[in-house]
Scaffold this motif. Structure first.
Motif, PDB file in Angstrom:
ATOM      1  N   GLU A  31      16.313   8.194   3.792  1.00 54.31           N
ATOM      2  CA  GLU A  31      16.328   9.598   4.191  1.00 54.31           C
ATOM      3  C   GLU A  31      15.968  10.481   3.013  1.00 54.31           C
ATOM      4  O   GLU A  31      16.432  10.267   1.889  1.00 54.31           O
ATOM      5  CB  GLU A  31      17.710   9.992   4.722  1.00 54.31           C
ATOM      6  N   GLY A  32      15.108  11.456   3.254  1.00 52.99           N
ATOM      7  CA  GLY A  32      14.766  12.413   2.206  1.00 52.99           C
ATOM      8  C   GLY A  32      15.860  13.464   2.073  1.00 52.99           C
ATOM      9  O   GLY A  32      16.249  14.099   3.048  1.00 52.99           O
ATOM     10  N   GLY A  50       9.864  13.588  -4.326  1.00 55.95           N
ATOM     11  CA  GLY A  50       8.717  14.325  -3.819  1.00 55.95           C
ATOM     12  C   GLY A  50       8.804  15.752  -4.337  1.00 55.95           C
ATOM     13  O   GLY A  50       9.759  16.475  -4.032  1.00 55.95           O
ATOM     14  N   ILE A  51       7.833  16.157  -5.132  1.00 55.55           N
ATOM     15  CA  ILE A  51       7.878  17.441  -5.828  1.00 55.55           C
ATOM     16  C   ILE A  51       6.801  18.372  -5.277  1.00 55.55           C
ATOM     17  O   ILE A  51       5.650  17.979  -5.117  1.00 55.55           O
ATOM     18  CB  ILE A  51       7.668  17.250  -7.343  1.00 55.55           C
ATOM     19  N   CYS A  83      14.640  13.904  -2.921  1.00 56.00           N
ATOM     20  CA  CYS A  83      14.928  12.566  -3.437  1.00 56.00           C
ATOM     21  C   CYS A  83      15.208  11.607  -2.286  1.00 56.00           C
ATOM     22  O   CYS A  83      15.649  12.016  -1.205  1.00 56.00           O
ATOM     23  CB  CYS A  83      16.137  12.593  -4.374  1.00 56.00           C
ATOM     24  N   ASN A  84      14.972  10.346  -2.538  1.00 54.43           N
ATOM     25  CA  ASN A  84      15.249   9.324  -1.534  1.00 54.43           C
ATOM     26  C   ASN A  84      16.732   8.977  -1.525  1.00 54.43           C
ATOM     27  O   ASN A  84      17.339   8.773  -2.580  1.00 54.43           O
ATOM     28  CB  ASN A  84      14.436   8.053  -1.816  1.00 54.43           C
ATOM     29  N   SER A 126      11.894   3.543   6.640  1.00 54.70           N
ATOM     30  CA  SER A 126      12.651   2.499   5.956  1.00 54.70           C
ATOM     31  C   SER A 126      12.359   2.471   4.458  1.00 54.70           C
ATOM     32  O   SER A 126      13.145   1.931   3.678  1.00 54.70           O
ATOM     33  CB  SER A 126      12.326   1.134   6.555  1.00 54.70           C
ATOM     34  N   LYS A 127      11.232   3.082   4.059  1.00 49.02           N
ATOM     35  CA  LYS A 127      10.885   3.120   2.638  1.00 49.02           C
ATOM     36  C   LYS A 127       9.983   4.308   2.385  1.00 49.02           C
ATOM     37  O   LYS A 127       9.111   4.630   3.195  1.00 49.02           O
ATOM     38  CB  LYS A 127      10.194   1.815   2.214  1.00 49.02           C
TER      39      LYS A 127
END
Length: 521
Positions: A15-16, A106-107, A140-141, A166-167
């Motif tokens: 999840e992000g 992720g930015i 973030c993950n 899932s990834k």
């Protein structure tokens, strides 16, 4: 199998998690003296400030990024109608605190110019003051484990078919391309570059083991001053295309991933040579940001209980997004710019930029609309021979054309970006310029759901449930909104037993009916 032997099967869910959503302001200050080769300043036509991110790094729980602010001043000298240009570049480094151990962040950094003022101190000295605001988000993950199946311990499971990430992998790369450019044989040599523009047209993408290949075209526009065949100073333009193919290293990526690549121009500079017959050199800087997501579809457990033993559930709240659909819509946005002070003799250039883009939803129809502003700029010459700079803003509303699969959906994740691929003009009359911008709307759409998912189940075989030995069947009146699963869980029996006892089909809700509830001993 002994029903007290309890086993769990799990799936991995990525999840992000949004950890940074903020804005950072940067003041722009530049007091400088013109180089000797520049003409004196008498009147400023326009000061254009263009901020761009040139690098970004994460180290020790801190995001650092560098912004290059390019200030381009168009001006005239006293007693001269030629358009001159002076360019100044200012680099600033900023940082933002974030959480430690952020996995594959992720930015997104989007700088915009808030305002700019340009003041003439003397014919050889300029003072520029302004501000740039950068909108920053970092995702973030967050890896979690979900229960997909369980057996033993008289366990009963409620499942739901879901598509989930899932990834998730991310990568970014700064790319510099240098291309030689030659003017057409019938074009006069370049005296000075007045303005450049770079529009990125994405192309094919391909994923192989550990690498992502992205292709596209950088469409370049240049406005420059020159001396025409009659010996008069004038402005000319040139367009050309630079194709590119870049390889981005992303460990773990393969063809099973869905990739989203965003390519942002961070600079476009055209350098001329003292030898007017020599080719020019075009330097293009691009920031390539990649996010690759692997999606899985599987049944996950949303509720559980044991008919025989006390049960403890651990749940997580998650947002589950399906594989996104990428849409692209093209449209034209037009506006009129009036110049009542004089008649316009010639238009040299026109361009446009999108601002303040947002998405709204009609609560009654569910339709989505993308809205914002387009700022138009025109560089022209009046009948009196003096150069003029004109600009205006035009609001727009663009209905979002969603595929049928999203019709009526409320929980949609929407990400819309607009870019201007070109701007054309024509004269309505001597005092009015009609400008039209070609707008490209790129939208990423995905449906999803937010809910509680079971991440762990504990069946306590040392604590059997108390059974009612006085009867084998109970009569139950189902309440409003109560389905068979709720009733079965309340009486510690199974859904299948209730369905069989009452000769129901699997889709029956049970609401408002009398049911026989067989009790499991």
């Amino acid at each position: 199998m002994d029903k007290t032997e309890f086993n769990i099967s799990r799936e991995s869910f990525c999840e992000g998690e949004l950890v940074v959503d903020t804005t950072v302001e940067q003041g722009v200050e530049k007091d400088f003296v013109l180089p000797d080769y520049c003409a004196d300043i008498f009147r400023i036509l326009k000061c254009i400030v263009e901020p761009a991110v040139v690098s970004q790094t994460i180290n020790g729980g801190k995001l650092s990024f560098e912004i290059c602010v390019t200030a381009r001043v168009l001006y005239c000298s006293e007693g001269n109608s030629d358009i001159n240009c002076i360019v100044q570049k200012m680099n600033y480094t900023k940082s933002v605190d974030m959480t430690d151990n952020c996995l594959d962040p992720g930015i997104s950094i989007q700088p915009v110019c808030d305002y700019v003022n340009c003041r003439v101190i003397s014919p050889r000295r300029l003072d520029i003051r302004g501000a740039v605001t950068s909108r920053i988000t970092v995702c973030c993950n967050k890896n979690q484990s979900l229960v997909s199946d369980a057996s033993g311990g008289n366990i009963q499971l409620r499942k739901q078919l879901m598509t989930y990430p899932s990834k998730r992998l991310t990568a970014n790369k700064r790319v510099t391309m240098i291309e030689e450019v030659q003017l057409a044989a019938d074009k006069p040599p370049v005296s000075q570059v007045i303005r450049t523009e770079c529009y990125i047209k994405p192309g094919e993408q391909k994923m192989i083991a550990g690498k992502l290949v992205t292709k596209g075209d950088a469409n370049i526009y240049m406005l420059y001053s020159c001396v025409d065949l009659s010996g008069e100073n004038t402005l000319e333009s040139m367009r050309f295309t630079v194709p590119f193919s870049q390889i981005i290293d992303i460990e773990g990526i393969d063809e099973s991933f869905e990739a989203d690549v965003e390519i942002t121009p961070a600079g476009c500079e055209i350098l001329t040579s003292a030898d007017k017959t020599a080719p020019m050199e075009c330097e293009i800087v691009m920031l390539v940001n990649c996010e690759a997501v692997k999606y899985e579809t599987a049944e996950v457990v949303t509720d559980a209980y044991s008919t025989k033993y006390e049960t403890e559930l651990t749940t997580v709240s998650g947002s589950f997004e399906a594989t996104p659909v990428k849409l692209e819509q093209e449209s034209n946005i037009s506006a009129k710019i009036d110049y009542p002070d004089d008649e316009i003799l010639r238009v040299y250039d026109s361009w446009a930029a999108g601002e303040n883009v947002s998405i709204s939803t009609d609560e009654q129809t569910g339709s989505r609309t993308v809205s914002g502003n387009v700022r138009f700029s025109v560089l022209a010459r009046s009948k009196s021979g003096m150069p003029v700079f004109l600009e205006t803003e035009s609001p727009f509303e663009q209905p979002l054309e969603l595929p049928e699969q999203f019709a009526g959906a409320k929980d949609l994740a929407l990400d819309a970006k607009i870019s201007i691929k070109g701007c054309e003009y024509h004269m309505s009359d001597g005092n009015t310029v009609q400008v039209t911008a070609g707008m490209v709307l790129r939208t990423k759409v995905s449906s999803g759901s937010t809910g509680q998912i079971v991440s762990d189940i504990k069946v306590d075989t040392e604590k059997p449930k108390q059974c009612d030995d006085s009867c084998c069947v109970k009569l139950c009146c189902c309440g409003d909104g109560e389905d068979i699963w709720d009733i079965a869980k309340r009486y510690s029996t199974s859904v299948s037993a209730i369905i069989e006892e009452n000769e129901l089909d699997e889709n029956s809700s049970g609401t408002g009916t009398m049911l026989l509830i067989p009790l499991i001993k």
